[in-house]
Design an enzyme around this catalytic site. Structure first.
Site, PDB file in Angstrom:
ATOM      1  N   CYS A 190      25.466   6.042  85.431  1.00  0.00           N
ATOM      2  CA  CYS A 190      25.645   4.903  84.507  1.00  0.00           C
ATOM      3  C   CYS A 190      26.776   4.011  84.995  1.00  0.00           C
ATOM      4  O   CYS A 190      26.701   2.781  84.886  1.00  0.00           O
ATOM      5  CB  CYS A 190      25.929   5.395  83.091  1.00  0.00           C
ATOM      6  SG  CYS A 190      24.463   5.982  82.228  1.00  0.00           S
ATOM      7  N   HIS A 211      20.047   5.421  80.590  1.00  0.00           N
ATOM      8  CA  HIS A 211      20.391   6.831  80.751  1.00  0.00           C
ATOM      9  C   HIS A 211      19.306   7.726  80.158  1.00  0.00           C
ATOM     10  O   HIS A 211      19.082   7.726  78.960  1.00  0.00           O
ATOM     11  CB  HIS A 211      21.736   7.148  80.100  1.00  0.00           C
ATOM     12  CG  HIS A 211      22.151   8.576  80.326  1.00  0.00           C
ATOM     13  ND1 HIS A 211      22.857   8.986  81.443  1.00  0.00           N
ATOM     14  CD2 HIS A 211      21.916   9.702  79.607  1.00  0.00           C
ATOM     15  CE1 HIS A 211      23.048  10.297  81.385  1.00  0.00           C
ATOM     16  NE2 HIS A 211      22.486  10.754  80.280  1.00  0.00           N
ATOM     17  N   GLY A 214      18.554  22.880  89.889  1.00  0.00           N
ATOM     18  CA  GLY A 214      19.467  22.340  90.888  1.00  0.00           C
ATOM     19  C   GLY A 214      19.987  20.953  90.558  1.00  0.00           C
ATOM     20  O   GLY A 214      20.587  20.295  91.408  1.00  0.00           O
ATOM     21  N   HIS A 264      21.394  12.428  85.058  1.00  0.00           N
ATOM     22  CA  HIS A 264      20.774  11.113  84.857  1.00  0.00           C
ATOM     23  C   HIS A 264      19.576  11.110  85.798  1.00  0.00           C
ATOM     24  O   HIS A 264      19.752  11.234  87.019  1.00  0.00           O
ATOM     25  CB  HIS A 264      21.798  10.013  85.184  1.00  0.00           C
ATOM     26  CG  HIS A 264      21.315   8.607  84.990  1.00  0.00           C
ATOM     27  ND1 HIS A 264      22.062   7.646  84.328  1.00  0.00           N
ATOM     28  CD2 HIS A 264      20.178   7.982  85.398  1.00  0.00           C
ATOM     29  CE1 HIS A 264      21.401   6.492  84.317  1.00  0.00           C
ATOM     30  NE2 HIS A 264      20.258   6.671  84.976  1.00  0.00           N
ATOM     31  N   HIS A 316      16.872  10.986  88.413  1.00  0.00           N
ATOM     32  CA  HIS A 316      16.839  10.310  89.712  1.00  0.00           C
ATOM     33  C   HIS A 316      15.798  10.944  90.611  1.00  0.00           C
ATOM     34  O   HIS A 316      15.597  12.156  90.592  1.00  0.00           O
ATOM     35  CB  HIS A 316      18.217  10.350  90.392  1.00  0.00           C
ATOM     36  CG  HIS A 316      18.837  11.713  90.471  1.00  0.00           C
ATOM     37  ND1 HIS A 316      19.458  12.319  89.413  1.00  0.00           N
ATOM     38  CD2 HIS A 316      18.913  12.602  91.496  1.00  0.00           C
ATOM     39  CE1 HIS A 316      19.904  13.519  89.776  1.00  0.00           C
ATOM     40  NE2 HIS A 316      19.576  13.717  91.042  1.00  0.00           N
TER      41      HIS A 316
END
Ligand code: 5GP
Ligand code: ZN
Length: 117
Positions: free
Chosen positions: A10, A49, A94, A99, A101
């Site tokens: 963020c 987010h 993992g 956020h 990705h």
């Protein structure tokens, strides 16, 4: 943009932290991973987010498709002949940065690359 104050991604979205940005539109940002596992290692994230893939809903499916589309475009722009798109989900998956990705990894043979973690 909705954000979580201690979320590093963020902060990148809000330009409070620098990043090597390779793509940006209204809802998506892509930037180079700070610790690349291969010559090309780009992270593709929603600006909003969202904790992980598991926190998305069917109403996010357009966004999820768009994230994959950006991954495809990043690969094309880097002339990747083969590459990997991966997303880690949760601690046991993992995931370190909470956020959502997509990792886009390529630029070398990946057969010897261990799982992301
Ligand atoms: P995860 O393990 O959560 O799937 O991956 C997080 C990724 O974010 C890691 O590959 C890590 O190197 C990358 N990363 C963590 N902090 C930063 C940062 O501040 N800037 C950039 N560009 N990448 C980061
Ligand atoms: Zn965030």
């Amino acid at each position: 943009m909705k954000r979580v104050s201690d979320c590093v991604f963020c902060k990148i979205v809000n330009k409070e932290l620098p990043a090597d940005v390779v793509y940006e539109d209204e809802q998506i940002l892509a930037f180079r991973d700070i610790k690349p596992l291969a010559p090309v290692h780009v992270l593709v994230i929603p600006k909003r987010h969202i904790e992980s893939l598991q926190a998305t809903q069917p109403s996010d499916d357009q966004l999820l498709g768009a994230l994959l589309g950006v991954a495809r475009q990043v690969a094309k722009e880097h002339n990747l002949t083969g590459y990997r798109v991966a997303t880690n989900i949760g601690k046991d998956g993992g995931q370190v940065v909470n956020h959502l990705h997509l990792h886009v990894i390529g630029g070398k043979p990946l057969s010897d690359l261990p799982a992301l973690g």
